[in-house]
Design an enzyme around this catalytic site. Structure first.
Site, short mmCIF file in Angstrom:
data_model
loop_
_atom_site.label_atom_id
_atom_site.label_comp_id
_atom_site.label_asym_id
_atom_site.label_seq_id
_atom_site.Cartn_x
_atom_site.Cartn_y
_atom_site.Cartn_z
N GLU A 191 0.83 -1.22 0.00
CA GLU A 191 0.00 0.00 0.00
C GLU A 191 0.86 1.27 0.00
OE1 GLU A 191 -2.66 -0.56 3.37
OE2 GLU A 191 -4.13 -1.51 2.07
N GLU A 260 -6.87 -7.36 -1.22
CA GLU A 260 -7.53 -7.21 0.08
C GLU A 260 -8.99 -6.81 -0.13
OE1 GLU A 260 -5.66 -4.83 3.08
OE2 GLU A 260 -3.67 -5.69 2.73
#
Length: 846
Positions: A191, A260
């Site tokens: 991320e 995710e």
């Protein structure tokens, strides 16, 4: 004839030699495979696959739990297990590696292989994951010249060394798919895109370096970067979020992947407990698949427990349940687990069309769309979506009418028959209960010291940042100083105490004046900084001010979070003296890391024997800084166990020397817990529970940590609690429910019709099943008609078949499981013709 026999013998020998070569090849390479990708999907051994994955973090459960978790994931329709690698667990000190017990990564990956599943190894090594310091070891912060996650030499050197160590370990154990192992994907960084945007050019250089470094390690499997729009080729950029149907990879030769898919959200101390309706999660996944997605990973599939001091945040709770399909204890969360299992089966029926064709998108209405996949072999699959969050839709598709509930998608693996709708849950719902196990505990207590200048303390001028002193060896740091009060101070006569103001960077603070607790303040995840501002009782002469500063997990996310502070940084000021204001910030302060009980290892069997404990009626209650211990025997059975800590305030728990984690039931949950509909976009604040209650009252006790007899339980209480209120509880199913509509689509019915075993459409069935060892003892509610409410709170609607209970009393009572068809005949006839009816039933398990 002889020639013919010799020829046949030669052919047999050639076949034998060929078989021997193949066998040797398999033995040498463990029947190794290949992993590649194109714009459609990941291909394993040349075969494109729709891959369903789930996150299970190995340190958040015990090795004894791993096989069962992995098996339940497989049973739920998963192909892949995804996990981070936790650097601070594996390298607690520079060059000192640990891969035992809960950190036995190789064992975990091998168990995935044994189950016949694949693995996605997210090496990172930055994890975030609500894990302490984002997975970074604290020693990394003190490497000279280091700056985390940017184009920084010392950081890149440390990161590459650890990444290489993990990759070499996986290779040495033959764990990559190209070696015959289960690892088909790896992730570098995590991320980083939003942070790169903020940090600019050095961050872009770091991204490029990280990708090149990872690819250069020669794993033979693709690498991914999540939330990284500029992931350099050949690294695949992937999506994280509650919804990812909008996502497109940065090159048209890369597959659309969702690393995710958030199944819920984490719990923080002081926060309400989030949950995500199964219908919305299924909708988000179907929406992603219909728009060309080919890899989806549930974060989390099993969340588990932040044992010890591994929770990050700060303020992340010890439970990392995440409202995942498998709950914190490893039990199936129904209906979420079952509803997703049915979804996965429906998607797999469509797999040949999905991986071989591109969709035609057909508008069916203002909010309704059809995604149709055809392929050369003649197959066809369709997804019919209704994105209206309020209204049903009836659509015409290929000459047939389909009724689609709000905010849902129907899946048609043959472009004709609906086998699944995301808003129609065929799986049962289970309500869980926590049952107290036997009597309470027989406690002994030991009072920790609130002030002591001893060999473990040192003195300096001014206030020090907490982590720089503790190096995270303890949550606790004492700040101690003396304040002299003259006998002529006005407040001694007026009785109006002076006010002490203490400003702290967080996260919690207990203020002791002359050994007595004067007050406590604590922050929150959103606002960790705190200020103590309260009148304090000072006496003439020398007063000892002792500030116990407490860290509640180190930060795990944010720009350069390694530079963030904790502890009392001041100013510290006294108001209301004759002189007006006295600044204590720059006088001499003494520091002591940890509590006396920690230094003495009171949590261990040996350490707990090193002091005198108070027993019987003299055991301390509602006293701050108190240690408690007891000996207990393991409860019988195999149900998961937990400690009910609702009578306590805040502290830590150990069993047989192993840390269960932090507890904090005194911190009540903020938030608004109103009725929550599955329809409409979800975020982490939409669906909340436990408002006004403890954010966490139950704390998981792994059965593998217990001996049959003579287990040591040690509790350290900071605020003051009632230990006799602590109890051991078992987790089990209380009741099971089914909510089934007439003519609701069913995979089983579709397969029977497709195989020719059924000539006409079949009615759906209600399936009820208690846990192994349980039986259905009563029917709490049953109504065929228009019942209202949900599992645990059903009520009859305006239409109700008066014989609704009969079939369940006949077929279910005394059984572990039962099946009842949802048809008017089973309930004494149709109670309201021309009305869409459903069956709602709740059965008690015991």
């Amino acid at each position: 004839m002889k020639f013919l026999l010799k020829k046949q013998e030669f052919i047999k020998m050639q076949k034998f030699n060929l078989m021997l070569v193949v066998l040797l090849c398999c033995l040498v390479s463990l029947c190794s495979g290949s992993v590649s990708y194109d714009h459609k999907a990941i291909s394993i051994n040349g075969q494109r696959k729709i891959l369903i994955s789930g996150s299970i973090h190995y340190p958040r459960s015990t090795p004894e739990m791993w096989p069962d978790l992995i098996q339940k994931a497989k049973e739920g329709g998963l192909d892949v297990i995804q996990t981070y690698v936790f650097w601070n667990g594996h390298e607690p000190q520079p060059g000192q590696y640990y891969f035992e017990d809960r950190y036995d990564l190789v064992k975990f990956i091998k168990l995935i292989k044994q189950a016949g599943l694949y693995a996605h190894l997210r090496i990172g090594p930055y994890a975030c994951a609500e894990w302490n310091f984002g997975g970074f070891p604290v020693w990394l912060k003190y490497v000279p010249g280091i700056s985390f996650r940017t184009d920084n030499g010392p950081f890149k050197a440390a990161m590459e060394k650890f990444t290489r160590h993990i990759v070499n370990m996986m290779k040495a154990n033959g764990l990559y798919e190209t070696q015959g192992g289960p690892i088909i994907l790896s992730q570098i960084e995590n991320e980083y895109g939003p942070l790169e945007y903020e940090l600019g050019a050095p961050a872009r250089a770091y991204t490029k370096w990280a990708a090149q470094m990872a690819v250069g390690l020669g794993t033979g499997v693709p690498w991914v970067m999540c939330k990284q729009d500029d992931a350099p080729d050949p690294v695949i950029n992937t999506c994280n979020g509650f919804y990812c149907d909008y996502f497109t990879p940065n090159k048209n030769f890369k597959p659309k992947m969702w690393t995710e898919a958030w199944t819920g959200w984490f719990t923080e101390f002081g926060g309400a407990v989030p949950y995500r309706p199964a219908e919305d999660l299924a909708y988000s996944v179907a929406k992603f698949i219909q728009s060309g997605g080919s890899f989806i990973n549930y974060y989390m599939y099993h969340g588990g427990t932040n044992f010890g001091r591994t929770a990050g945040g700060p303020f992340i709770a010890t439970s990392y349940d995440y409202d995942a399909p498998l709950d914190e204890y490893g039990l199936k969360r129904e209906a979420k687990w079952g509803h997703l299992k049915d979804l996965h089966r429906a998607i797999k029926l469509c797999e040949p069309a999905l991986v071989n064709g591109d969709p035609s998108v057909i508008t069916l209405g203002n909010y309704q769309t059809a995604y149709v996949y055809k392929y050369k072999a003649g197959g066809c699959a369709a997804f019919l979506s209704n994105n209206n969050r309020a209204a049903y839709a009836t659509v015409n598709f290929r000459g047939q009418r389909y009724n689609i509930p709000p905010w849902s998608i129907s899946i048609l693996p043959d472009c004709k028959n609906t086998v699944y709708n995301t808003a129609r849950v065929g799986a049962q719902t289970s309500l869980m209960k926590m049952t107290s196990e036997g009597g309470g505990f027989s406690w002994q207590s030991y009072n920790d010291q609130t002030e002591s200048y001893d060999d473990n303390s040192y003195t300096t001028v001014g206030l020090l940042e907490q982590l720089n002193v503790t190096r995270d060896s303890s949550d606790y740091l004492w700040y101690m100083t003396d304040v002299r009060v003259g006998s002529n101070e006005g407040f001694l006569k007026s009785g109006k105490w002076p006010t002490l103001t203490v400003m702290s960077a967080g996260h919690a603070l207990h203020v002791f004046i002359n050994g007595q607790l004067s007050g406590t303040v604590y922050g929150s995840q959103a606002n960790p900084k705190i200020t103590f501002n309260k009148p304090v009782n000072l006496r003439p002469g020398v007063n000892k001010i002792s500030l116990l500063s407490i860290a509640v997990g180190l930060p795990n996310i944010g720009p350069h979070f390694e530079t963030w502070n904790a502890g009392v940084l001041g100013p510290v000021t006294l108001y209301g003296l004759n002189e007006g204001k006295r600044d204590l910030t720059w006088q001499k302060w003494s520091y002591k890391v940890g509590l006396k009980g920690e230094i003495l290892s009171l949590h261990s069997l040996m350490g707990s024997s090193s002091v005198e404990w108070i027993q019987g009626s003299y055991v301390a209650q509602k006293q701050p800084l108190t240690w408690y211990k007891t000996i207990f025997n393991a409860p019988g059975g195999n149900e998961p166990l937990a400690l009910d800590m609702s009578s306590m305030g805040k502290g830590q728990i150990w069993i047989n020397g192993q840390s269960i984690g932090r507890y904090w039931p005194a911190y009540k949950a903020r938030g608004s817990c109103s009725t929550c509909s599955y329809a409409g976009y979800f975020d982490e604040k939409k669906c909340l529970s436990k408002c006004g209650e403890s954010s966490q009252k139950w704390y998981h006790v792994p059965r593998s940590w217990l001996k049959p007899r003579g287990n040591l339980l040690v509790v350290f209480e900071e605020l003051g609690g009632i230990p006799y209120g602590i109890s051991m509880v078992k987790r089990s199913v209380y009741s099971v429910c089914a909510d089934i509509y007439e003519w609701q689509p069913s995979l089983m019915n579709y397969e029977m019709q497709a195989s020719g075993k059924a000539a006409k459409p079949l009615r759906p069935k209600a399936h009820l099943s208690c846990s192994a060892g349980q039986k259905i003892t009563s029917i709490k509610f049953a109504s065929f008609g228009t019942p209202l409410g949900g599992c645990g709170s059903y009520s009859e609607g305006s239409c109700h078949a008066h014989h609704s209970y009969d079939a369940f009393n006949k077929y279910c009572i005394g059984q572990q499981s039962c099946t009842v068809p949802v048809t008017p005949e089973a309930f004494g006839g149709d109670p309201c013709p021309k009305v869409m009816k459903k069956l709602s039933v709740e059965a008690i398990c015991s």
